[in-house]
Write a protein that holds these residues in place. Structure first.
Motif, mmCIF file in Angstrom:
data_model
loop_
_atom_site.group_PDB
_atom_site.id
_atom_site.type_symbol
_atom_site.label_atom_id
_atom_site.label_comp_id
_atom_site.label_asym_id
_atom_site.label_seq_id
_atom_site.Cartn_x
_atom_site.Cartn_y
_atom_site.Cartn_z
ATOM 1 N N VAL A 145 0.844 -1.199 0.000
ATOM 2 C CA VAL A 145 0.000 0.000 0.000
ATOM 3 C C VAL A 145 0.877 1.246 0.000
ATOM 4 O O VAL A 145 2.035 1.224 0.420
ATOM 5 N N TYR A 146 0.299 2.310 -0.507
ATOM 6 C CA TYR A 146 0.970 3.603 -0.579
ATOM 7 C C TYR A 146 0.156 4.633 0.195
ATOM 8 O O TYR A 146 -1.076 4.612 0.181
ATOM 9 N N PHE A 147 0.892 5.533 0.837
ATOM 10 C CA PHE A 147 0.266 6.690 1.471
ATOM 11 C C PHE A 147 0.801 7.946 0.799
ATOM 12 O O PHE A 147 2.014 8.088 0.584
ATOM 13 N N SER A 148 -0.113 8.838 0.455
ATOM 14 C CA SER A 148 0.297 10.124 -0.098
ATOM 15 C C SER A 148 0.616 11.077 1.058
ATOM 16 O O SER A 148 0.288 10.818 2.221
ATOM 17 N N TYR A 149 1.249 12.192 0.713
ATOM 18 C CA TYR A 149 1.645 13.163 1.729
ATOM 19 C C TYR A 149 1.086 14.518 1.350
ATOM 20 O O TYR A 149 1.407 15.059 0.283
ATOM 21 N N SER A 150 0.207 15.036 2.184
ATOM 22 C CA SER A 150 -0.391 16.339 1.888
ATOM 23 C C SER A 150 0.638 17.439 2.158
ATOM 24 O O SER A 150 1.312 17.435 3.183
ATOM 25 N N GLY A 151 0.743 18.342 1.227
ATOM 26 C CA GLY A 151 1.787 19.348 1.342
ATOM 27 C C GLY A 151 3.058 18.874 0.673
ATOM 28 O O GLY A 151 3.146 17.756 0.165
ATOM 29 N N LYS A 152 4.076 19.702 0.694
ATOM 30 C CA LYS A 152 5.321 19.398 -0.005
ATOM 31 C C LYS A 152 6.336 18.796 0.951
ATOM 32 O O LYS A 152 6.602 19.350 2.010
ATOM 33 N N ALA A 153 6.898 17.663 0.578
ATOM 34 C CA ALA A 153 7.969 17.053 1.360
ATOM 35 C C ALA A 153 9.297 17.712 0.982
ATOM 36 O O ALA A 153 9.500 18.104 -0.168
ATOM 37 N N PRO A 154 10.241 17.811 1.927
ATOM 38 C CA PRO A 154 11.480 18.566 1.672
ATOM 39 C C PRO A 154 12.575 17.738 1.006
ATOM 40 O O PRO A 154 13.738 17.757 1.421
ATOM 41 N N LEU A 168 -0.014 12.029 6.423
ATOM 42 C CA LEU A 168 -0.086 10.780 5.662
ATOM 43 C C LEU A 168 -1.540 10.438 5.387
ATOM 44 O O LEU A 168 -2.356 10.338 6.309
ATOM 45 N N GLN A 169 -1.862 10.272 4.122
ATOM 46 C CA GLN A 169 -3.223 9.976 3.709
ATOM 47 C C GLN A 169 -3.250 8.683 2.894
ATOM 48 O O GLN A 169 -2.368 8.458 2.067
ATOM 49 N N PRO A 170 -4.258 7.805 3.138
ATOM 50 C CA PRO A 170 -4.330 6.569 2.341
ATOM 51 C C PRO A 170 -4.318 6.878 0.848
ATOM 52 O O PRO A 170 -5.068 7.734 0.373
ATOM 53 N N GLY A 171 -3.462 6.183 0.121
ATOM 54 C CA GLY A 171 -3.350 6.397 -1.318
ATOM 55 C C GLY A 171 -3.972 5.262 -2.100
ATOM 56 O O GLY A 171 -5.177 5.240 -2.334
ATOM 57 N N TYR A 172 -3.186 4.292 -2.466
ATOM 58 C CA TYR A 172 -3.672 3.169 -3.276
ATOM 59 C C TYR A 172 -2.837 1.941 -2.935
ATOM 60 O O TYR A 172 -1.851 2.025 -2.193
#
Length: 367
Positions: free
Chosen positions: A231-240, A306-310
């Motif tokens: 599984v993948y989690f997306s990241y809201s906002g910009k990662a550095p 961290l938000q559920p992705g796919y």
């Protein structure tokens, strides 16, 4: 019964690469795809990473086809205008006890023909990625990312320009092979029976099942299918980060890593979970495990972002606790059945290797 020169089963990136190579070699090609669109399986649920060839056993198909495929893929994307970026990646040793593992990856990569790696110390890593906490890291400049859908559009366009045809909503339900070719039973709105001189089984998650459903002496050599969900989690906002960040690999996969899309958006994953059958559920509760793994190299992670992705599923041909298997390209030289090629266990780095796999399949067909 209609006759066809070559049937490719599966319109993912590997199937389309095979169809393109065969069509450009002058073969009449029909691509049959179970779904109502191309590239909706494994090819739509991965990291879209162009791998350099660091991890695979020297001499293996995975190693050879990844390195060759990576070179072919960068050239192809540049020529066809497929969106991609050679962004590079860092493989991270979070503590000194992982240095031996990092050195082993570097040596394996060197034996695979990857000659551009650099071993960086803590200060050098901080100079490249200030937010990254690492004792040391390997910099792989040849690693990149690609628009997988754009790549498949280009492959399909090339195949169709050389007279290949794509039949969607056309599941292969069975078949048999004899000395005169391969007969396939194809379902859908208009079921039909087709005879082909060559059949290329590039069905991804269904490849092993089809290896048994197409009755022949080759059926006995089909491996057992296993499935590993990531599984993948997306990241809201910009990662550095401006590069991909990978930990030391773990059994069954490469560990929870950070990849970027072409817009710079970060996602984390995949993890490894063995399942009985393909299932794309993402449990939001897994975010806690992701956060713990990520903080090994990014202590400042804001886990709330961290938000559920796919989810994606790997078509494994070995089970839990077993060493990863190599790609299997089972042609007549292996199983003795004329006109039949099975592609088994084409997981990562399948996207990277796709053009090289297509070229090898075309060579097998040409004799």
């Amino acid at each position: 019964m209609e006759s066809v020169d070559v049937i490719v089963i599966g319109a993912g990136v590997v199937g389309l690469a095979c169809a393109r190579a065969l069509a450009e070699a002058g073969r009449d090609v029909l691509i049959v795809e179970r779904e109502d669109c191309f590239g909706s399986g494994i090819s739509a649920r991965n990291s879209e990473v162009i791998h350099a060839g660091l991890y695979y056993p020297p001499g293996s198909l995975k190693a050879r086809l990844c390195v060759e495929g990576r070179q072919r893929l960068y050239t192809y994307c540049e020529q066809r205008g497929v969106a991609h970026a050679r962004c590079g990646k860092l493989v991270v040793a979070s503590r000194s006890s992982q240095l031996d593992a990092l050195q082993a990856i570097a040596e394996r990569a060197r034996r695979n023909g990857v000659d551009d790696l650099r071993l960086l110390d803590h200060a050098e890593v901080a100079g490249l990625e200030p937010a990254l906490d690492a004792h040391a890291a390997l910099l792989s400049p040849s690693t990149g990312i690609v628009d997988s859908h754009g790549l498949m559009l280009a492959l399909l366009g090339d195949a169709e320009r050389h007279s290949a045809m794509l039949a969607l909503g056309s599941p292969v339900t069975g078949g048999s092979a004899d000395g005169d070719g391969v007969v396939l039973e194809v379902g859908g709105e208009t079921p039909m029976t087709l005879r082909a001189r060559w059949v290329i089984n590039a069905a991804g998650l269904d490849a092993v099942a089809l290896g048994g459903a197409i009755r022949s002496a080759a059926s006995a050599q089909a491996p057992q299918a296993h499935f590993a969900r990531g599984v993948y989690f997306s990241y809201s906002g910009k990662a550095p980060f401006s590069r991909l960040i990978y930990p030391i690999p773990e059994p069954g996969g490469l560990g929870v890593h950070l990849t970027l899309d072409l817009g710079g958006q970060a996602k984390f994953g995949p993890d490894v979970e063995w399942i009985e059958r393909p299932d794309y559920h993402v449990d939001p509760a897994r975010a806690a495990r992701f956060a713990a793994a990520i903080r090994n190299w990014w202590p400042a992670l804001d886990a709330e972002r961290l938000q559920p992705g796919y989810a994606g599923v790997r078509p494994k041909i070995v089970g839990p606790g077993e060493a990863d298997a190599d790609f299997r390209i089972d042609g007549p030289d292996r199983h003795g059945v004329a006109g039949l090629i099975h592609l088994y266990g084409i997981e990562s780095p399948g996207l990277t290797a796709s053009l090289a796999i297509g070229a090898q399949v075309a060579e097998l067909v040409s004799g």
